[in-house]
Design a protein around this motif. Structure first.
Motif, PDB file in Angstrom:
ATOM      1  N   GLY A  16       0.802  -1.221   0.000  1.00 47.99           N
ATOM      2  CA  GLY A  16       0.000   0.000   0.000  1.00 47.99           C
ATOM      3  C   GLY A  16       0.831   1.265   0.000  1.00 47.99           C
ATOM      4  N   GLU A  17       1.897   1.311   0.789  1.00 47.70           N
ATOM      5  CA  GLU A  17       2.750   2.502   0.833  1.00 47.70           C
ATOM      6  C   GLU A  17       3.441   2.729  -0.509  1.00 47.70           C
ATOM      7  OE1 GLU A  17       3.025   4.945   3.117  1.00 47.70           O
ATOM      8  OE2 GLU A  17       1.387   3.913   4.137  1.00 47.70           O
ATOM      9  N   GLU A  18       3.821   1.647  -1.158  1.00 50.32           N
ATOM     10  CA  GLU A  18       4.456   1.744  -2.472  1.00 50.32           C
ATOM     11  C   GLU A  18       3.465   2.275  -3.513  1.00 50.32           C
ATOM     12  OE1 GLU A  18       6.851  -1.164  -5.590  1.00 50.32           O
ATOM     13  OE2 GLU A  18       6.376  -1.902  -3.577  1.00 50.32           O
ATOM     14  N   LEU A  19       2.227   1.786  -3.473  1.00 49.25           N
ATOM     15  CA  LEU A  19       1.202   2.283  -4.395  1.00 49.25           C
ATOM     16  C   LEU A  19       0.905   3.753  -4.117  1.00 49.25           C
ATOM     17  CD1 LEU A  19      -0.884   1.885  -6.645  1.00 49.25           C
ATOM     18  CD2 LEU A  19      -2.487   1.055  -4.876  1.00 49.25           C
ATOM     19  N   LEU A  20       0.835   4.131  -2.852  1.00 47.85           N
ATOM     20  CA  LEU A  20       0.601   5.529  -2.494  1.00 47.85           C
ATOM     21  C   LEU A  20       1.716   6.412  -3.053  1.00 47.85           C
ATOM     22  CD1 LEU A  20      -0.982   7.703  -0.951  1.00 47.85           C
ATOM     23  CD2 LEU A  20       0.355   7.087   1.077  1.00 47.85           C
ATOM     24  N   ALA A  21       2.953   6.012  -2.870  1.00 47.85           N
ATOM     25  CA  ALA A  21       4.092   6.785  -3.392  1.00 47.85           C
ATOM     26  C   ALA A  21       4.035   6.862  -4.910  1.00 47.85           C
ATOM     27  CB  ALA A  21       5.410   6.153  -2.934  1.00 47.85           C
ATOM     28  N   TRP A  22       3.681   5.765  -5.561  1.00 45.78           N
ATOM     29  CA  TRP A  22       3.571   5.752  -7.024  1.00 45.78           C
ATOM     30  C   TRP A  22       2.515   6.754  -7.486  1.00 45.78           C
ATOM     31  CZ3 TRP A  22      -0.322   5.006 -10.452  1.00 45.78           C
ATOM     32  CH2 TRP A  22       0.041   4.817 -11.785  1.00 45.78           C
ATOM     33  N   ALA A  23       1.333   6.719  -6.863  1.00 50.29           N
ATOM     34  CA  ALA A  23       0.239   7.615  -7.263  1.00 50.29           C
ATOM     35  C   ALA A  23       0.623   9.077  -7.051  1.00 50.29           C
ATOM     36  CB  ALA A  23      -1.038   7.280  -6.488  1.00 50.29           C
ATOM     37  N   ARG A  24       1.266   9.373  -5.941  1.00 52.49           N
ATOM     38  CA  ARG A  24       1.659  10.754  -5.646  1.00 52.49           C
ATOM     39  C   ARG A  24       2.713  11.262  -6.614  1.00 52.49           C
ATOM     40  NH1 ARG A  24       2.698  11.444   0.574  1.00 52.49           N
ATOM     41  NH2 ARG A  24       2.308  13.608   0.077  1.00 52.49           N
ATOM     42  N   ALA A  25       3.518  10.377  -7.170  1.00 58.44           N
ATOM     43  CA  ALA A  25       4.591  10.775  -8.088  1.00 58.44           C
ATOM     44  C   ALA A  25       4.110  10.981  -9.523  1.00 58.44           C
ATOM     45  CB  ALA A  25       5.697   9.724  -8.061  1.00 58.44           C
ATOM     46  N   GLN A  26       2.875  10.591  -9.824  1.00 60.19           N
ATOM     47  CA  GLN A  26       2.385  10.693 -11.201  1.00 60.19           C
ATOM     48  C   GLN A  26       2.027  12.137 -11.550  1.00 60.19           C
ATOM     49  OE1 GLN A  26       2.513   7.891 -13.246  1.00 60.19           O
ATOM     50  NE2 GLN A  26       3.560   7.297 -11.361  1.00 60.19           N
ATOM     51  N   ASP A  27       2.680  12.657 -12.572  1.00 61.08           N
ATOM     52  CA  ASP A  27       2.357  13.990 -13.081  1.00 61.08           C
ATOM     53  C   ASP A  27       1.344  13.866 -14.200  1.00 61.08           C
ATOM     54  OD1 ASP A  27       4.064  15.471 -11.410  1.00 61.08           O
ATOM     55  OD2 ASP A  27       5.772  15.048 -12.718  1.00 61.08           O
ATOM     56  N   LEU A  28       0.456  14.827 -14.278  1.00 61.12           N
ATOM     57  CA  LEU A  28      -0.509  14.900 -15.368  1.00 61.12           C
ATOM     58  C   LEU A  28       0.004  15.915 -16.379  1.00 61.12           C
ATOM     59  CD1 LEU A  28      -3.770  14.935 -13.227  1.00 61.12           C
ATOM     60  CD2 LEU A  28      -2.903  13.043 -14.619  1.00 61.12           C
ATOM     61  N   PRO A  29      -0.370  15.777 -17.660  1.00 61.45           N
ATOM     62  CA  PRO A  29       0.110  16.705 -18.683  1.00 61.45           C
ATOM     63  C   PRO A  29      -0.315  18.162 -18.444  1.00 61.45           C
ATOM     64  CG  PRO A  29      -1.052  14.859 -19.690  1.00 61.45           C
ATOM     65  CD  PRO A  29      -1.172  14.710 -18.213  1.00 61.45           C
ATOM     66  N   ARG A  30      -1.372  18.342 -17.692  1.00 69.06           N
ATOM     67  CA  ARG A  30      -1.777  19.689 -17.283  1.00 69.06           C
ATOM     68  C   ARG A  30      -2.364  19.594 -15.877  1.00 69.06           C
ATOM     69  NH1 ARG A  30      -7.026  20.309 -21.234  1.00 69.06           N
ATOM     70  NH2 ARG A  30      -8.415  19.361 -19.749  1.00 69.06           N
ATOM     71  N   ALA A  31      -2.350  20.719 -15.183  1.00 71.19           N
ATOM     72  CA  ALA A  31      -2.754  20.724 -13.777  1.00 71.19           C
ATOM     73  C   ALA A  31      -4.267  20.856 -13.629  1.00 71.19           C
ATOM     74  CB  ALA A  31      -2.073  21.866 -13.051  1.00 71.19           C
ATOM     75  N   PRO A  32      -4.857  20.048 -12.749  1.00 70.44           N
ATOM     76  CA  PRO A  32      -6.280  20.203 -12.444  1.00 70.44           C
ATOM     77  C   PRO A  32      -6.486  21.410 -11.532  1.00 70.44           C
ATOM     78  CG  PRO A  32      -5.337  18.478 -11.088  1.00 70.44           C
ATOM     79  CD  PRO A  32      -4.253  18.943 -12.013  1.00 70.44           C
ATOM     80  N   LEU A  33      -7.736  21.767 -11.297  1.00 71.44           N
ATOM     81  CA  LEU A  33      -8.044  22.824 -10.332  1.00 71.44           C
ATOM     82  C   LEU A  33      -7.585  22.419  -8.939  1.00 71.44           C
ATOM     83  CD1 LEU A  33     -11.716  23.644 -11.422  1.00 71.44           C
ATOM     84  CD2 LEU A  33      -9.674  25.009 -11.902  1.00 71.44           C
ATOM     85  N   ARG A  34      -7.718  21.128  -8.655  1.00 68.68           N
ATOM     86  CA  ARG A  34      -7.388  20.594  -7.333  1.00 68.68           C
ATOM     87  C   ARG A  34      -7.103  19.101  -7.487  1.00 68.68           C
ATOM     88  NH1 ARG A  34     -11.712  20.845  -2.345  1.00 68.68           N
ATOM     89  NH2 ARG A  34     -10.585  19.503  -0.930  1.00 68.68           N
ATOM     90  N   ARG A  35      -6.253  18.591  -6.628  1.00 73.32           N
ATOM     91  CA  ARG A  35      -5.938  17.156  -6.628  1.00 73.32           C
ATOM     92  C   ARG A  35      -5.735  16.720  -5.184  1.00 73.32           C
ATOM     93  NH1 ARG A  35      -1.100  14.199 -10.077  1.00 73.32           N
ATOM     94  NH2 ARG A  35      -0.959  12.313  -8.825  1.00 73.32           N
ATOM     95  N   GLU A  36      -6.397  15.642  -4.790  1.00 75.28           N
ATOM     96  CA  GLU A  36      -6.238  15.084  -3.447  1.00 75.28           C
ATOM     97  C   GLU A  36      -5.965  13.591  -3.551  1.00 75.28           C
ATOM     98  OE1 GLU A  36      -8.584  16.178   0.065  1.00 75.28           O
ATOM     99  OE2 GLU A  36      -9.720  17.466  -1.289  1.00 75.28           O
ATOM    100  N   THR A  37      -5.142  13.115  -2.651  1.00 79.30           N
ATOM    101  CA  THR A  37      -4.793  11.698  -2.610  1.00 79.30           C
ATOM    102  C   THR A  37      -5.147  11.160  -1.227  1.00 79.30           C
ATOM    103  OG1 THR A  37      -2.977  12.112  -4.152  1.00 79.30           O
ATOM    104  CG2 THR A  37      -2.932  10.031  -2.947  1.00 79.30           C
ATOM    105  N   PHE A  38      -5.791   9.997  -1.202  1.00 80.86           N
ATOM    106  CA  PHE A  38      -6.255   9.373   0.038  1.00 80.86           C
ATOM    107  C   PHE A  38      -5.745   7.937   0.100  1.00 80.86           C
ATOM    108  CE2 PHE A  38      -9.356  12.417  -1.437  1.00 80.86           C
ATOM    109  CZ  PHE A  38      -9.768  13.099  -0.298  1.00 80.86           C
ATOM    110  N   ARG A  39      -5.684   7.411   1.332  1.00 85.22           N
ATOM    111  CA  ARG A  39      -5.430   5.981   1.499  1.00 85.22           C
ATOM    112  C   ARG A  39      -6.510   5.407   2.408  1.00 85.22           C
ATOM    113  NH1 ARG A  39       0.218   6.148   4.557  1.00 85.22           N
ATOM    114  NH2 ARG A  39      -0.288   7.791   6.018  1.00 85.22           N
ATOM    115  N   ALA A  40      -6.704   4.098   2.302  1.00 82.06           N
ATOM    116  CA  ALA A  40      -7.750   3.430   3.071  1.00 82.06           C
ATOM    117  C   ALA A  40      -7.267   2.033   3.448  1.00 82.06           C
ATOM    118  CB  ALA A  40      -9.031   3.344   2.236  1.00 82.06           C
ATOM    119  N   PRO A  41      -7.996   1.377   4.358  1.00 87.18           N
ATOM    120  CA  PRO A  41      -7.643  -0.009   4.686  1.00 87.18           C
ATOM    121  C   PRO A  41      -7.595  -0.878   3.427  1.00 87.18           C
ATOM    122  CG  PRO A  41      -9.294   0.826   6.214  1.00 87.18           C
ATOM    123  CD  PRO A  41      -9.150   1.852   5.124  1.00 87.18           C
TER     124      PRO A  41
END
Length: 85
Positions: A16-41
């Motif tokens: 899970g921590e590895e997937l979280l780090a992977w998701a947080r490192a992903q850049d999008l070609p353009r920036a959204p108005l807002r971006r949030e990242t969550f984790r869960a059980p």
């Protein structure tokens, strides 16, 4: 109009921590108005991006992670904002 794109993945047990780090490192070609990242059980990760666009607009989304990192395909949803408080 504001559209929220939701991206949710479940990591292979214990990664899970590895997937979280992977998701947080992903850049999008353009920036959204807002971006949030969550984790869960159960090693799940959720990323929500908000865009000033129509529900059917072509928007950048996070890719699928490596198959060895997740235990199933990524789930994706689009929502149109109808109320804010």
């Amino acid at each position: 109009m504001t559209v929220a794109l939701m991206w949710e993945a479940r990591a292979v047990d214990g990664r899970g921590e590895e997937l979280l780090a992977w998701a947080r490192a992903q850049d999008l070609p353009r920036a959204p108005l807002r971006r949030e990242t969550f984790r869960a059980p159960q090693d799940r990760v959720l990323v929500i991006t908000w865009w000033d666009a129509g529900l059917d607009a072509e928007l950048p989304e996070l890719p699928e992670p490596d198959g060895e990192l997740v235990d199933r395909a990524v789930h994706r949803w689009r929502f149109e904002s109808v109320d804010t408080r």
